[in-house]
Design a protein around this motif. Structure first.
Motif, PDB file in Angstrom:
ATOM      1  N   GLY A 284      10.488   3.337  -3.723  1.00  0.00           N
ATOM      2  CA  GLY A 284       9.216   2.673  -3.461  1.00  0.00           C
ATOM      3  C   GLY A 284       9.069   2.404  -1.978  1.00  0.00           C
ATOM      4  O   GLY A 284      10.030   2.520  -1.212  1.00  0.00           O
TER       5      GLY A 284
ATOM      6  N   ALA B 106       8.428  -3.250  -1.266  1.00  0.00           N
ATOM      7  CA  ALA B 106       8.032  -3.059  -2.664  1.00  0.00           C
ATOM      8  C   ALA B 106       8.765  -3.985  -3.627  1.00  0.00           C
ATOM      9  O   ALA B 106       8.398  -4.097  -4.789  1.00  0.00           O
ATOM     10  CB  ALA B 106       8.276  -1.604  -3.072  1.00  0.00           C
TER      11      ALA B 106
ATOM     12  N   LYS C  76      12.330  -3.836  -3.956  1.00  0.00           N
ATOM     13  CA  LYS C  76      13.515  -3.138  -4.470  1.00  0.00           C
ATOM     14  C   LYS C  76      14.780  -3.996  -4.300  1.00  0.00           C
ATOM     15  O   LYS C  76      15.558  -4.160  -5.245  1.00  0.00           O
ATOM     16  CB  LYS C  76      13.673  -1.780  -3.759  1.00  0.00           C
ATOM     17  CG  LYS C  76      12.468  -0.869  -3.911  1.00  0.00           C
ATOM     18  CD  LYS C  76      12.695   0.502  -3.287  1.00  0.00           C
ATOM     19  CE  LYS C  76      12.882   0.489  -1.794  1.00  0.00           C
ATOM     20  NZ  LYS C  76      11.676   0.030  -1.056  1.00  0.00           N
TER      21      LYS C  76
ATOM     22  N   LEU D  90      10.169   4.035 -10.051  1.00  0.00           N
ATOM     23  CA  LEU D  90       9.236   3.962  -8.923  1.00  0.00           C
ATOM     24  C   LEU D  90       8.571   2.590  -8.958  1.00  0.00           C
ATOM     25  O   LEU D  90       7.904   2.239  -9.939  1.00  0.00           O
ATOM     26  CB  LEU D  90       8.202   5.086  -9.044  1.00  0.00           C
ATOM     27  CG  LEU D  90       7.240   5.320  -7.887  1.00  0.00           C
ATOM     28  CD1 LEU D  90       7.988   5.606  -6.593  1.00  0.00           C
ATOM     29  CD2 LEU D  90       6.300   6.486  -8.215  1.00  0.00           C
ATOM     30  N   ILE D  91       8.771   1.809  -7.871  1.00  0.00           N
ATOM     31  CA  ILE D  91       8.354   0.407  -7.856  1.00  0.00           C
ATOM     32  C   ILE D  91       7.495   0.102  -6.647  1.00  0.00           C
ATOM     33  O   ILE D  91       7.777   0.562  -5.532  1.00  0.00           O
ATOM     34  CB  ILE D  91       9.605  -0.513  -7.849  1.00  0.00           C
ATOM     35  CG1 ILE D  91      10.330  -0.436  -9.192  1.00  0.00           C
ATOM     36  CG2 ILE D  91       9.248  -1.957  -7.527  1.00  0.00           C
ATOM     37  CD1 ILE D  91      11.632  -1.206  -9.232  1.00  0.00           C
ATOM     38  N   ASN D  92       6.445  -0.659  -6.846  1.00  0.00           N
ATOM     39  CA  ASN D  92       5.726  -1.331  -5.771  1.00  0.00           C
ATOM     40  C   ASN D  92       5.210  -2.658  -6.320  1.00  0.00           C
ATOM     41  O   ASN D  92       4.103  -2.754  -6.829  1.00  0.00           O
ATOM     42  CB  ASN D  92       4.573  -0.499  -5.222  1.00  0.00           C
ATOM     43  CG  ASN D  92       4.014  -1.104  -3.935  1.00  0.00           C
ATOM     44  OD1 ASN D  92       4.396  -2.208  -3.549  1.00  0.00           O
ATOM     45  ND2 ASN D  92       3.120  -0.389  -3.276  1.00  0.00           N
TER      46      ASN D  92
ATOM     47  N   VAL E 188       5.781   1.187 -11.442  1.00  0.00           N
ATOM     48  CA  VAL E 188       4.761   2.226 -11.541  1.00  0.00           C
ATOM     49  C   VAL E 188       5.131   3.214 -12.640  1.00  0.00           C
ATOM     50  O   VAL E 188       4.309   3.566 -13.490  1.00  0.00           O
ATOM     51  CB  VAL E 188       4.590   2.949 -10.193  1.00  0.00           C
ATOM     52  CG1 VAL E 188       3.611   4.116 -10.319  1.00  0.00           C
ATOM     53  CG2 VAL E 188       4.110   1.970  -9.127  1.00  0.00           C
TER      54      VAL E 188
ATOM     55  N   ALA F   8       2.036   4.176  -6.113  1.00  0.00           N
ATOM     56  CA  ALA F   8       3.122   3.424  -5.492  1.00  0.00           C
ATOM     57  C   ALA F   8       2.940   3.257  -3.989  1.00  0.00           C
ATOM     58  O   ALA F   8       3.253   2.196  -3.436  1.00  0.00           O
ATOM     59  CB  ALA F   8       4.459   4.102  -5.772  1.00  0.00           C
ATOM     60  N   TYR F   9       2.441   4.288  -3.315  1.00  0.00           N
ATOM     61  CA  TYR F   9       2.426   4.291  -1.857  1.00  0.00           C
ATOM     62  C   TYR F   9       1.057   4.007  -1.248  1.00  0.00           C
ATOM     63  O   TYR F   9       0.917   4.002  -0.036  1.00  0.00           O
ATOM     64  CB  TYR F   9       2.962   5.630  -1.333  1.00  0.00           C
ATOM     65  CG  TYR F   9       4.457   5.728  -1.454  1.00  0.00           C
ATOM     66  CD1 TYR F   9       5.298   5.381  -0.396  1.00  0.00           C
ATOM     67  CD2 TYR F   9       5.042   6.125  -2.649  1.00  0.00           C
ATOM     68  CE1 TYR F   9       6.667   5.446  -0.519  1.00  0.00           C
ATOM     69  CE2 TYR F   9       6.417   6.190  -2.792  1.00  0.00           C
ATOM     70  CZ  TYR F   9       7.230   5.852  -1.719  1.00  0.00           C
ATOM     71  OH  TYR F   9       8.600   5.909  -1.856  1.00  0.00           O
TER      72      TYR F   9
END
Length: 253
Positions: free
Chosen positions: A35, A39, A41, A207-209, A213, A230-231
């Motif tokens: 991410g 985000a 993490k 996949l993290i934000n 996600v 995510a981005y």
């Protein structure tokens, strides 16, 4: 599943770092936690380890809480979070990993010292055993902390950006060691920021934000839609991520 995360929300003061995370991590896998910067993490790892108290939610390791499983979890923090000026020898840093399953004030037997040297040898660091830790390069320091984690002989390994700011040779050494641990049946979670090497390192990705996600097999998660979620809408990281996802969707290696 080796790790189950349910309804996990983490706040720092009035800022939400993680929101309602539900994530299942399969056992015996090398899992990339991916991410953008900020985000959440690292906060995810800290909440899993009980280093920060979540606003809500829980984490289970093989069906047990962190207090029951603490000795079976090895954690390698980001290198920048460590005070490398503290006067201590490499071998003594590695031996700190032995205290995870022993009394802090107990005597460390010779057998543990032999294991510590063997852990350093697996990372090509045996010759540095009696150097001061602040005499080493950044990549060498990273390998020493991974050797310390090896001393715990844990079931689960959490590594926060172990490939960050290391040369290609060091990256390859660390990656090969993690593959060995995977073959031994260990579960390995790695926070990683370089999307161009995700395919090389991981089979499973989260996949993290702030929110989760997507999670699952790498080829299922890293698509254009998920990466845009995510981005965000722009920036070089997004461009790199979209290029990678587009190549995967077109079958380009």
């Amino acid at each position: 599943m080796s790790i189950e995360i349910r309804d996990l929300t983490v706040n720092y003061d009035t800022t939400t770092c993680l929101w309602d995370i539900n994530l299942d991590i399969p056992g015996g896998q090398m899992v990339g936690i991916i991410g953008p910067n900020g985000a959440g993490k690292s906060s995810l790892f800290k909440a899993m380890l009980g280093l920060v108290k979540p606003l809500s939610g829980c984490v289970r390791f093989f069906g047990k809480g962190i207090k029951e499983m603490q000795k079976q979890i090895a954690y390698v923090p980001q290198r920048k979070s460590v005070d490398w000026t503290f006067p201590v020898r490499v071998i003594d840093v590695v031996l700190m990993g032995a205290y995870a399953k022993r009394s802090l004030f107990g005597r460390i037997p010779r057998s543990e010292r032999v294991r510590a040297v063997a852990a350093l040898e697996r990372l090509g660091m045996k010759e540095f055993a009696f150097r001061q830790i602040d005499e080493l390069s950044g990549g060498q320091q990273q390998k020493v902390f991974i050797a310390r984690a090896l001393m715990q002989d844990a079931k689960i390994y959490l590594l926060d950006e172990p490939f960050n700011a290391v040369d290609m040779t060091t990256e390859e050494t660390i990656f090969n060691l993690l593959l060995e641990l995977k073959r031994e049946g260990k579960t390995i979670l790695v926070i990683h920021h370089d999307l161009n090497t995700v395919e090389k390192h991981f089979d499973y990705v989260a996949l993290i934000n702030t929110r989760l996600v997507a999670s699952g097999k790498r080829e299922e998660v890293l698509n254009v839609e998920n990466i845009q979620k995510a981005y965000g809408l722009g920036g070089s990281a997004l461009d790199d991520a979209l290029a990678l996802a587009s190549k995967k969707e077109m079958g380009i290696k």
